[in-house]
Design an enzyme around this catalytic site. Structure first.
Site, PDB file in Angstrom:
ATOM      1  N   HIS A 193      75.018  38.627  24.240  1.00  0.00           N
ATOM      2  CA  HIS A 193      76.332  39.139  23.842  1.00  0.00           C
ATOM      3  C   HIS A 193      76.606  40.468  24.539  1.00  0.00           C
ATOM      4  O   HIS A 193      75.712  41.291  24.747  1.00  0.00           O
ATOM      5  CB  HIS A 193      76.477  39.229  22.321  1.00  0.00           C
ATOM      6  N   ASP A 237      71.777  47.369  22.256  1.00  0.00           N
ATOM      7  CA  ASP A 237      72.393  46.244  21.531  1.00  0.00           C
ATOM      8  C   ASP A 237      73.853  46.066  21.955  1.00  0.00           C
ATOM      9  O   ASP A 237      74.735  46.640  21.351  1.00  0.00           O
ATOM     10  CB  ASP A 237      72.312  46.514  20.034  1.00  0.00           C
ATOM     11  N   GLU A 273      80.148  39.140  19.094  1.00  0.00           N
ATOM     12  CA  GLU A 273      78.927  38.758  18.366  1.00  0.00           C
ATOM     13  C   GLU A 273      78.748  39.631  17.137  1.00  0.00           C
ATOM     14  O   GLU A 273      78.328  39.164  16.076  1.00  0.00           O
ATOM     15  CB  GLU A 273      77.713  38.880  19.284  1.00  0.00           C
ATOM     16  N   GLU A 274      79.085  40.908  17.286  1.00  0.00           N
ATOM     17  CA  GLU A 274      78.860  41.857  16.192  1.00  0.00           C
ATOM     18  C   GLU A 274      79.755  41.570  14.985  1.00  0.00           C
ATOM     19  O   GLU A 274      79.513  42.096  13.897  1.00  0.00           O
ATOM     20  CB  GLU A 274      79.099  43.288  16.687  1.00  0.00           C
ATOM     21  N   ASP A 320      68.902  39.106  23.128  1.00  0.00           N
ATOM     22  CA  ASP A 320      69.667  40.083  22.350  1.00  0.00           C
ATOM     23  C   ASP A 320      68.725  41.212  21.949  1.00  0.00           C
ATOM     24  O   ASP A 320      67.840  41.020  21.106  1.00  0.00           O
ATOM     25  CB  ASP A 320      70.252  39.393  21.111  1.00  0.00           C
ATOM     26  N   HIS A 356      73.014  50.242  16.045  1.00  0.00           N
ATOM     27  CA  HIS A 356      74.393  50.305  15.560  1.00  0.00           C
ATOM     28  C   HIS A 356      74.856  51.742  15.336  1.00  0.00           C
ATOM     29  O   HIS A 356      75.698  51.997  14.464  1.00  0.00           O
ATOM     30  CB  HIS A 356      74.577  49.475  14.287  1.00  0.00           C
TER      31      HIS A 356
END
Length: 501
Positions: A114, A126, A160-161, A189, A289
């Site tokens: 992603h 990420d 994706e998130e 990922d 994140h």
């Protein structure tokens, strides 16, 4: 990586481990992917985020700029590319799809990652890490003018998130005939976590925890990645198919999947720090994140190892010569299997039979009412009865033997099958499922022992090398036993296949 409940599967130890062997490849050796080149892509993704509000999230200008960056490089490298648009939360998202010319159009290997970040930060680990690693692998395919036997397709997923939105849109909108051509999907990922672990998706359910195995073929994708890490002396551990990343929509429709993962917000244990280095008691990615997920939030060692593992998997899998099927049985028709072939079985119920199984439950699934393919499998007493234990194995051992199969005298010979062993907490390691090959000698090639704990039924896959029997007439002998007293034990086998590579 999408946030969800997370369980990291640790590798279980079988009494007799499966002898996995990666598919044999063409003369083209897997390349050493340049860490410098991968990090240059990460620098570009960081610059894009910095110029666009600090992120590359769905519906934001930073995401489209990231997609155009990837597409531009692939266009220049000779890929056939497209931006597949979709709408989510009132915003337009994009998947980047890139096909390398050539290969069997009916045998497609996909490799994906992603490309979006969360809104809180630039998303360099990420998942800039996976996106950059597969991008450089794709560019190396072009530089080496790779001529794979499979058709290669790379994908960078949007949103994706927000719940795997891009990959789900792709799978949902792939016509059934085209979906059937996709024979495998690798997902990457988060492959550069600063406090890295080395996890490989547990395609064969050897860990025996969580969501069970991936679709048939996932075990082979797993073993190919394991083979690379073994070759560089790095131990891996299993991670469960929990639906957290973009492989989820693929396995939901029966497409085999595999991939690697270096850890997210989960905390590294002392045992994991001993195994891999790093710091126990801290997250694999402390900036997961967060705004600090920048180019400084990367382990060069983990990124380099995983990029090379990706290239190894692509070269090995995509250039493998498809195996020749010597013999197979899906149990949809009777082919001559013999129950109690030696006349020595002791089980009083739950004898092996070919049939359409009925489901039983006792503290979870025990006898599976679903097969791997078709309506029938080999099962220990196909009926359910009024209680879960009415038709399970009781009193000892039950065995069943295949008809004779003459193996070729050359090539690498493999025996593959799907299996499960389920039991209650009153079982022990005296209970078992075993598979033997009987030729001029008899060799046990697989064993799963019971334990004094509940084990629910879940289909796993095994793939073992039986080349030692080349040129012989052999039979496959399957045994299951409730040998520890009055315990609840169920077993099943499906889709037995002998192949030559």
């Amino acid at each position: 990586m999408m946030r969800s409940l997370w369980t990291m599967g640790m590798a279980a130890i079988l009494a007799i481990p499966l002898a996995f062997t990666a598919p044999s490849a063409s003369a083209a050796a897997p390349p050493d992917i340049s860490l410098t080149a991968v990090k240059a892509h990460l620098t570009q993704l960081q610059s894009i985020a910095t110029a666009n509000g600090g992120n590359r999230a769905h519906g934001r200008p930073g995401y489209l700029a990231s997609a155009n960056y990837v597409k531009g490089l692939l266009d220049g490298a000779g890929f056939t590319t497209s931006l597949q648009s979709f709408t989510y939360n009132g915003a337009t998202g994009y998947n980047v799809i890139a096909d390398w010319p050539g290969g069997d159009p009916n045998d497609i290997l996909m490799v994906g990652a992603h490309l979006d970040s969360v809104t809180a930060g630039p998303g360099i680990n990420d998942n800039g890490s996976g996106s950059a690693a597969i991008l450089e692998t794709a560019l190396e395919v072009s530089r080496q003018s790779l001529a794979p036997t499979k058709h290669l397709r790379f994908a960078w997923w949007g949103a994706e998130e927000l719940g795997l939105r891009g990959s789900q849109y792709y799978v949902n909108n792939l016509p059934a005939a085209e979906r059937a051509k996709v024979k495998g999907y690798y997902n990457f990922d988060m492959v550069g976590s600063p406090n890295a672990g080395y996890f490989v998706y547990d395609g064969d359910n050897s860990d025996g925890v969580g969501s069970g195995p991936g679709p048939a073929g996932s075990a082979q994708l797993e073993s190919t990645l394991q083979a690379y890490f073994t070759s560089i002396g790095v131990s891996t551990r299993g991670t469960d198919f929990d639906g957290r990343s973009d492989y989820g929509p693929f396995i939901a429709v029966g497409i085999p999947a595999g991939g690697t993962f270096t850890g997210a917000e989960g905390v590294k244990s002392s045992a994991q720090a001993t195994l891999w280095g790093g710091t126990a008691g801290q997250a694999f990615d402390p900036c997961y994140h967060r705004a600090c997920d920048t180019t400084s939030n990367i382990s060069d060692t983990a990124l380099n190892r995983n990029a090379d593992a990706i290239a190894y998997a692509v070269w090995t899998t995509a250039t493998a010569v498809p195996p020749t099927v010597v013999w197979q049985d899906t149990f949809e028709t009777a082919t001559g299997w013999t129950v109690n072939p030696s006349g020595t079985d002791t089980a009083t119920s739950g004898l092996w039979e070919r049939g359409d199984p009925e489901a039983t439950t006792s503290s979870g699934a025990k006898q599976l009412g679903t097969t791997v393919s078709g309506s029938n499998d080999l099962v220990t007493g196909r009926l359910a009865g009024a209680a879960a234990g009415d038709y399970d194995i009781d009193g000892g051992i039950t065995s069943v033997r295949s008809p004779a199969v003459t193996l070729p005298s050359t090539g690498t010979l493999k025996l593959a099958f799907s299996w499960y062993l389920a039991h209650g907490s009153n079982a022990s390691n005296a209970d078992f499922l075993r598979v033997k090959v009987v030729g001029s000698t008899t060799t046990q090639v697989f064993q799963q022992l019971g334990a004094a704990s509940n084990r629910n039924g879940a289909w796993g896959t095994a793939n073992v090398d039986v080349s030692a029997f080349a040129g012989q007439s052999v039979r496959i002998l399957i045994e299951a036993g409730d040998a520890s007293g009055a315990s609840l034990v169920e077993a099943g086998v499906d889709d037995v296949k002998l192949t030559r590579q």
